[in-house]
Design a protein around this motif. Structure first.
Motif, PDB file in Angstrom:
ATOM      1  N   MET A 405       4.085  27.730  -4.481  1.00  0.00           N
ATOM      2  CA  MET A 405       3.296  27.309  -3.331  1.00  0.00           C
ATOM      3  C   MET A 405       2.284  26.196  -3.635  1.00  0.00           C
ATOM      4  SD  MET A 405       4.341  28.564  -0.503  1.00  0.00           S
ATOM      5  CE  MET A 405       6.028  28.525  -1.083  1.00  0.00           C
ATOM      6  N   PRO A 406       1.483  26.293  -4.698  1.00  0.00           N
ATOM      7  CA  PRO A 406       0.543  25.194  -4.972  1.00  0.00           C
ATOM      8  C   PRO A 406       1.248  23.871  -5.256  1.00  0.00           C
ATOM      9  CG  PRO A 406      -0.056  27.164  -6.205  1.00  0.00           C
ATOM     10  CD  PRO A 406       1.299  27.416  -5.638  1.00  0.00           C
ATOM     11  N   LEU A 407       2.365  23.931  -6.001  1.00  0.00           N
ATOM     12  CA  LEU A 407       3.129  22.712  -6.301  1.00  0.00           C
ATOM     13  C   LEU A 407       3.702  22.124  -5.015  1.00  0.00           C
ATOM     14  CD1 LEU A 407       5.703  22.327  -9.214  1.00  0.00           C
ATOM     15  CD2 LEU A 407       6.082  21.292  -6.982  1.00  0.00           C
ATOM     16  N   LEU A 408       4.289  22.981  -4.188  1.00  0.00           N
ATOM     17  CA  LEU A 408       4.852  22.521  -2.920  1.00  0.00           C
ATOM     18  C   LEU A 408       3.762  21.969  -2.013  1.00  0.00           C
ATOM     19  CD1 LEU A 408       7.413  22.306  -1.191  1.00  0.00           C
ATOM     20  CD2 LEU A 408       6.934  24.593  -0.308  1.00  0.00           C
ATOM     21  N   GLY A 409       2.570  22.580  -2.066  1.00  0.00           N
ATOM     22  CA  GLY A 409       1.444  22.071  -1.288  1.00  0.00           C
ATOM     23  C   GLY A 409       1.100  20.642  -1.667  1.00  0.00           C
ATOM     24  N   CYS A 410       1.119  20.341  -2.971  1.00  0.00           N
ATOM     25  CA  CYS A 410       0.863  18.969  -3.444  1.00  0.00           C
ATOM     26  C   CYS A 410       1.949  18.024  -2.953  1.00  0.00           C
ATOM     27  CB  CYS A 410       0.788  18.940  -4.969  1.00  0.00           C
ATOM     28  SG  CYS A 410      -0.653  19.766  -5.662  1.00  0.00           S
ATOM     29  N   GLN A 411       3.203  18.494  -2.942  1.00  0.00           N
ATOM     30  CA  GLN A 411       4.304  17.647  -2.473  1.00  0.00           C
ATOM     31  C   GLN A 411       4.211  17.394  -0.967  1.00  0.00           C
ATOM     32  OE1 GLN A 411       7.540  20.052  -4.051  1.00  0.00           O
ATOM     33  NE2 GLN A 411       7.879  18.590  -5.708  1.00  0.00           N
ATOM     34  N   VAL A 412       3.750  18.385  -0.220  1.00  0.00           N
ATOM     35  CA  VAL A 412       3.563  18.201   1.218  1.00  0.00           C
ATOM     36  C   VAL A 412       2.456  17.170   1.472  1.00  0.00           C
ATOM     37  CG1 VAL A 412       2.768  19.323   3.347  1.00  0.00           C
ATOM     38  CG2 VAL A 412       4.453  20.466   1.883  1.00  0.00           C
ATOM     39  N   ILE A 413       1.374  17.274   0.699  1.00  0.00           N
ATOM     40  CA  ILE A 413       0.284  16.295   0.824  1.00  0.00           C
ATOM     41  C   ILE A 413       0.794  14.899   0.484  1.00  0.00           C
ATOM     42  CG2 ILE A 413      -1.911  15.544  -0.183  1.00  0.00           C
ATOM     43  CD1 ILE A 413      -2.594  18.538  -0.533  1.00  0.00           C
ATOM     44  N   LEU A 414       1.612  14.806  -0.595  1.00  0.00           N
ATOM     45  CA  LEU A 414       2.216  13.519  -0.967  1.00  0.00           C
ATOM     46  C   LEU A 414       3.052  12.974   0.191  1.00  0.00           C
ATOM     47  CD1 LEU A 414       3.169  11.292  -2.952  1.00  0.00           C
ATOM     48  CD2 LEU A 414       4.937  12.899  -3.745  1.00  0.00           C
ATOM     49  N   SER A 415       3.800  13.841   0.845  1.00  0.00           N
ATOM     50  CA  SER A 415       4.654  13.421   1.956  1.00  0.00           C
ATOM     51  C   SER A 415       3.825  12.898   3.122  1.00  0.00           C
ATOM     52  CB  SER A 415       5.517  14.599   2.431  1.00  0.00           C
ATOM     53  OG  SER A 415       6.321  15.093   1.390  1.00  0.00           O
ATOM     54  N   PHE A 416       2.816  13.675   3.526  1.00  0.00           N
ATOM     55  CA  PHE A 416       1.950  13.246   4.632  1.00  0.00           C
ATOM     56  C   PHE A 416       1.263  11.917   4.324  1.00  0.00           C
ATOM     57  CE2 PHE A 416       1.401  17.908   6.095  1.00  0.00           C
ATOM     58  CZ  PHE A 416       2.432  17.775   6.988  1.00  0.00           C
ATOM     59  N   ALA A 417       0.709  11.808   3.115  1.00  0.00           N
ATOM     60  CA  ALA A 417      -0.017  10.589   2.733  1.00  0.00           C
ATOM     61  C   ALA A 417       0.928   9.392   2.699  1.00  0.00           C
ATOM     62  CB  ALA A 417      -0.691  10.783   1.373  1.00  0.00           C
ATOM     63  N   SER A 418       2.111   9.579   2.101  1.00  0.00           N
ATOM     64  CA  SER A 418       3.063   8.471   1.970  1.00  0.00           C
ATOM     65  C   SER A 418       3.564   8.003   3.328  1.00  0.00           C
ATOM     66  CB  SER A 418       4.249   8.907   1.108  1.00  0.00           C
ATOM     67  OG  SER A 418       3.832   9.299  -0.174  1.00  0.00           O
ATOM     68  N   LEU A 419       3.944   8.953   4.182  1.00  0.00           N
ATOM     69  CA  LEU A 419       4.468   8.587   5.496  1.00  0.00           C
ATOM     70  C   LEU A 419       3.397   7.906   6.341  1.00  0.00           C
ATOM     71  CD1 LEU A 419       6.597  11.781   6.278  1.00  0.00           C
ATOM     72  CD2 LEU A 419       7.460   9.507   5.692  1.00  0.00           C
ATOM     73  N   THR A 420       2.165   8.387   6.217  1.00  0.00           N
ATOM     74  CA  THR A 420       1.062   7.775   6.969  1.00  0.00           C
ATOM     75  C   THR A 420       0.839   6.334   6.529  1.00  0.00           C
ATOM     76  OG1 THR A 420      -0.039   9.918   7.272  1.00  0.00           O
ATOM     77  CG2 THR A 420      -1.408   7.925   7.473  1.00  0.00           C
ATOM     78  N   ILE A 421       0.791   6.110   5.231  1.00  0.00           N
ATOM     79  CA  ILE A 421       0.575   4.756   4.700  1.00  0.00           C
ATOM     80  C   ILE A 421       1.753   3.840   5.029  1.00  0.00           C
ATOM     81  CG2 ILE A 421       0.350   3.394   2.589  1.00  0.00           C
ATOM     82  CD1 ILE A 421      -1.154   5.828   1.376  1.00  0.00           C
ATOM     83  N   LEU A 422       2.978   4.346   4.788  1.00  0.00           N
ATOM     84  CA  LEU A 422       4.166   3.504   4.989  1.00  0.00           C
ATOM     85  C   LEU A 422       4.360   3.142   6.452  1.00  0.00           C
ATOM     86  CD1 LEU A 422       6.617   5.345   2.547  1.00  0.00           C
ATOM     87  CD2 LEU A 422       5.543   3.114   2.221  1.00  0.00           C
ATOM     88  N   GLN A 423       4.086   4.079   7.367  1.00  0.00           N
ATOM     89  CA  GLN A 423       4.209   3.766   8.779  1.00  0.00           C
ATOM     90  C   GLN A 423       3.090   2.817   9.219  1.00  0.00           C
ATOM     91  OE1 GLN A 423       6.602   4.186  10.959  1.00  0.00           O
ATOM     92  NE2 GLN A 423       5.387   3.154  12.509  1.00  0.00           N
ATOM     93  N   SER A 424       1.904   2.990   8.633  1.00  0.00           N
ATOM     94  CA  SER A 424       0.758   2.132   8.980  1.00  0.00           C
ATOM     95  C   SER A 424       1.029   0.667   8.653  1.00  0.00           C
ATOM     96  CB  SER A 424      -0.506   2.601   8.269  1.00  0.00           C
ATOM     97  OG  SER A 424      -0.867   3.892   8.687  1.00  0.00           O
ATOM     98  N   ILE A 425       1.754   0.449   7.558  1.00  0.00           N
ATOM     99  CA  ILE A 425       2.040  -0.949   7.147  1.00  0.00           C
ATOM    100  C   ILE A 425       3.388  -1.447   7.688  1.00  0.00           C
ATOM    101  CG2 ILE A 425       0.654  -0.707   5.053  1.00  0.00           C
ATOM    102  CD1 ILE A 425       3.226  -0.426   3.440  1.00  0.00           C
ATOM    103  N   GLY A 426       4.056  -0.579   8.468  1.00  0.00           N
ATOM    104  CA  GLY A 426       5.327  -0.989   9.058  1.00  0.00           C
ATOM    105  C   GLY A 426       6.432  -1.180   8.038  1.00  0.00           C
ATOM    106  N   TRP A 427       6.513  -0.273   7.061  1.00  0.00           N
ATOM    107  CA  TRP A 427       7.480  -0.403   5.968  1.00  0.00           C
ATOM    108  C   TRP A 427       8.915  -0.390   6.459  1.00  0.00           C
ATOM    109  CZ3 TRP A 427      10.104   3.987   3.116  1.00  0.00           C
ATOM    110  CH2 TRP A 427      10.758   3.524   1.970  1.00  0.00           C
ATOM    111  N   THR A 428       9.664  -1.418   6.075  1.00  0.00           N
ATOM    112  CA  THR A 428      11.088  -1.511   6.427  1.00  0.00           C
ATOM    113  C   THR A 428      11.973  -1.427   5.209  1.00  0.00           C
ATOM    114  OG1 THR A 428      11.126  -3.921   6.292  1.00  0.00           O
ATOM    115  CG2 THR A 428      10.571  -2.930   8.430  1.00  0.00           C
ATOM    116  N   GLY A 429      11.395  -1.635   4.015  1.00  0.00           N
ATOM    117  CA  GLY A 429      12.167  -1.557   2.777  1.00  0.00           C
ATOM    118  C   GLY A 429      13.160  -2.685   2.600  1.00  0.00           C
ATOM    119  N   LEU A 430      13.045  -3.752   3.396  1.00  0.00           N
ATOM    120  CA  LEU A 430      14.005  -4.856   3.330  1.00  0.00           C
ATOM    121  C   LEU A 430      13.410  -6.074   2.630  1.00  0.00           C
ATOM    122  CD1 LEU A 430      15.364  -4.569   6.984  1.00  0.00           C
ATOM    123  CD2 LEU A 430      16.342  -3.586   4.904  1.00  0.00           C
TER     124      LEU A 430
END
Length: 430
Positions: A405-430
């Motif tokens: 659970m604590p490890l998965l909690g860190c991964q969930v936080i990583l997911s939320f933070a990454s998606l928030t940042i990547l969507q904020s900058i309009g990431w297309t990966g191209l």
């Protein structure tokens, strides 16, 4: 719109119902398999190539060679073993085959004076720290990106960074667990009431069991061939717009070369290759059936209706919250569709148009799927590879889930933070 087929907001309208009858439903399944044929072949060919690599003993020998370096500092040794597994996982090589390497991890862990669960962490958690965010994983993003009309393995740089961060999280929790049970063996996940420390912990180097690690020249050439194949796929996908055909052909070439090099002969190579393909038939068929469902939804004019009603609440959330909602949804969908390629084939036809309407970039939508599918692979008991690996390590799932659970909690936080940042900058990966 440009080179993409995009859903335009405000264009939804009702049309006359077009129900799909029983015969049309059966035909839709066939059409779904036909549409997914190239992807299904790629999935099976990857399985065939990995099976041949396993049968040569190249992966086993390379891992054993690393594991035999017991004169190294324990932390460094753990880092090297987990990094090796992580890179293989990120490249899509270590998924189901990871089960076969668990016993070697257990031997290494017990030789160092730790428990069987530590061996599980070295191998399984090492491999899935890469597989869960894989930058060259043909069965997950290799399936999802073409559905989203994105170049295969685009967004490579960002996913490498995510791999490094996720690896660091998994490595930290592994080392922390090792220190905990070294200080108090009763905190081992293998410990049961009434046991002595020696029953749940290894004897250490003095009572070490030998690890067979004969890494031959043929093994080295086979592993170099794997690296070359993965590199060729990455370059081909990004620069030359390779798709399923070329990736399947590359893995087929790798399988033939490695099989013949290691003395399997034409018949032996063919037999092992087909055996590897057969292990992936389940995943391939899930993709076929998922495409059949998409055909039914499209033929019955149901797909657009589902997309429209899903887009209404997500439009109210905004693109950033919407991207994070996609991650949470995929996290739970994996409980029912544990196959990464199957989940991609099932959810991406819905997620792509919803993302368009909600203002979420398609690359971010793919990443939301990958996070949701990936991190839940280490939790849900419907994941056969996880349960098989835990069984070999003689670890109860409920104890493991509580520890995770604590490890998965860190991964969930990583997911939320990454998606928030990547969507904020309009990431297309191209």
């Amino acid at each position: 719109m440009g080179n993409l087929n995009k859903v335009i907001a405000g264009t939804y309208h009702t049309v006359e119902a077009s129900p799909v009858g029983p015969w049309a439903t059966i035909m839709a399944v066939v059409q779904g398999f036909y549409k997914a044929a190239k992807l299904m072949v790629m999935i099976m060919f990857v399985g065939g190539a990995v099976e041949i690599l396993e049968k040569t003993g190249a992966i086993h020998a390379a891992f054993g060679k690393l594991a035999s370096k017991q004169n190294l500092n324990v932390n460094i040794l753990v880092f090297l073993v987990m990094a090796f597994m992580s890179i293989g996982g990120a490249a899509g090589v270590f998924a189901n085959p990871v089960v076969a390497l668990i016993p070697i991890g257990i031997i290494l862990a017990t030789n160092l004076g730790y428990d069987s669960f530590t061996g599980f962490l070295l191998v399984y958690m090492g491999a899935y720290s890469g597989f869960n965010v894989g930058w060259a994983n043909a069965s997950t993003i290799g399936t999802a990106q073409p559905i989203a009309e994105l170049p295969i393995f685009s967004g490579f740089g960002v996913r490498v960074v995510l791999n490094i961060i996720n690896f660091a999280i998994c490595y930290f929790f592994t080392i922390r667990y090792m220190k905990t049970i070294k200080a108090d063996p009763k905190k081992s996940l293998n410990y049961e009431a009434g046991m002595s420390a020696s029953d749940s912990m290894g004897a250490g180097k003095d009572g070490a069991k030998a690890i067979e690690a004969h890494l031959t020249t043929k093994h080295l050439i086979s592993l170099i061939g794997l690296v070359v194949a993965v590199a060729a796929i990455l370059v081909g996908s990004v620069k030359y717009k390779w798709s399923y055909d070329q990736i399947a052909a590359t893995f087929f070439t790798l399988a033939v070369v490695v099989g013949l090099l290691n003395g399997m002969g034409i018949n032996g190579t063919t037999k092992v290759f087909i055996g590897g393909c057969s292990k992936m038939v389940n995943a391939a068929f899930i993709v076929g059936f998922a495409n059949g469902i998409s055909v039914i939804l499209a033929s019955g004019n149901i797909l657009n209706t589902i997309v429209y009603w899903l887009s209404i609440p997500m439009s109210g959330m905004g693109s950033i919250l919407g991207a994070n909602f996609m991650f949470v949804a995929n996290l739970f969908i994996n409980l029912f569709i544990p196959s990464g390629s199957g989940q991609a084939a099932a959810v991406m036809p819905l997620m792509v148009p919803v993302a368009d309407l909600a203002g979420i970039t398609r690359q971010v939508a793919v990443q939301a799927f990958q996070f949701g599918d990936g991190f839940s692979n280490c939790l849900f008991p419907t994941a056969g590879t996880l349960m098989g690996s835990l069984a070999i390590a003689k670890t109860d799932w409920t104890k493991y889930a509580k520890w995770l659970m604590p490890l998965l909690g860190c991964q969930v936080i990583l997911s939320f933070a990454s998606l928030t940042i990547l969507q904020s900058i309009g990431w297309t990966g191209l």
